[in-house]
Structures are given as C-alpha cells and as structure tokens.
Design an enzyme around this catalytic site. Structure first.
Site: not given
Length: 148
Positions: A16, A78, A100, A108
């Site tokens: 991103t 988000h 993702r 992550s």
C-alpha cells in the site's frame, strides 16, 4: 474525491505504500512528464500525497479544512466500509478497496503488534496464539472475510 479503503496493517514498506506513491503520480499528468521538477514523489512522502483520514486529518481536527488540497482529493483509511458515513457511501466519491493476502496481512500484523508491545517492556505475542486469534477473527478489524 477518491477514498482508498485498505485493510492494511503493518510495516511502512508494503504494497500500500507503493500504491500511495504510484496513484497520485498517475493522477498528476504533470508528474508524468520528462521534467522531474513536477514529480510529487521528489517533493513529498507518499503519506503526504495520500493522507489518512483517521490519523492525519480527523485526529487533529474533527472538521478539517480540505480546501488547500487540489482536486481530485485522494485519501486512505482503515475504516471498514460499513462504518463509513452514509454521506461518503452515497456521494459521488470513488472508493477503491485494496486488501492484502491474509497470510501476508497476518505476519505484518504480528510483527507490528509485537514491535509495539516489546517497546513497552512486554513479552512478544507467540505466533501460534496470534494465528489462532487471527483465524477466529479476534483482532482489531474482526474476521478477514467480513471485509472482502
């Protein structure tokens, strides 16, 4: 206005961040010329080119003045789609949803959370416990598949 909704947690050098760099460059025709003087990436960090609604704009001011931003305005968030205000969902705003691979997102997330807790003197979260919680949807954004 273009709003990028991203279920992205984790390190700064991820997919991103590259998108935050590429998209404003694509949308800025002057930045695509052979003249580097107009390339926005040479002057600003990708986070400045595509600011976060909840971290960079509304955290500091619940009614931010966006008039300084050229059109089209590009933001990222988000916030899950169902939680976006109706005024955004019913507007002419274009929403691009980027997600993702859940395996990549989990790793992550695990690294990000462990970097936070260990700097506070706490033990890291064991990967097997974190994985079990992630699979059950017990984390900040809930079950992965509720978003995609």
């Amino acid at each position: 206005m273009v709003l990028f909704r991203s279920l992205q947690l984790g390190r700064l050098l991820t997919g991103t961040t590259w998108l935050k760099a590429i998209i404003p460059t694509i949308m800025n025709p002057m930045g695509r010329m052979n003249d580097d003087n107009n390339d926005p990436l040479l002057k600003r960090h990708p986070n400045e080119l595509m600011p976060s609604l909840e971290v960079q704009l509304f955290k500091e001011n619940p009614n931010p003045d966006l008039s300084y931003m050229p059109s089209p305005r590009i933001f990222r968030t988000h916030v899950p789609y169902p939680m976006l205000p109706e005024s955004v969902k019913n507007s002419a705003c274009k929403i691009v949803y980027i997600t993702r691979d859940p395996k990549d997102m989990f790793v992550s997330l695990w690294h990000c959370l462990n970097s936070l807790v260990t700097t506070q003197g706490n033990d890291p979260w064991p990967m097997d416990e974190a994985f079990d919680s992630f699979c059950r949807g017990v984390h900040v954004f809930g079950p992965f598949h509720d978003h995609v």
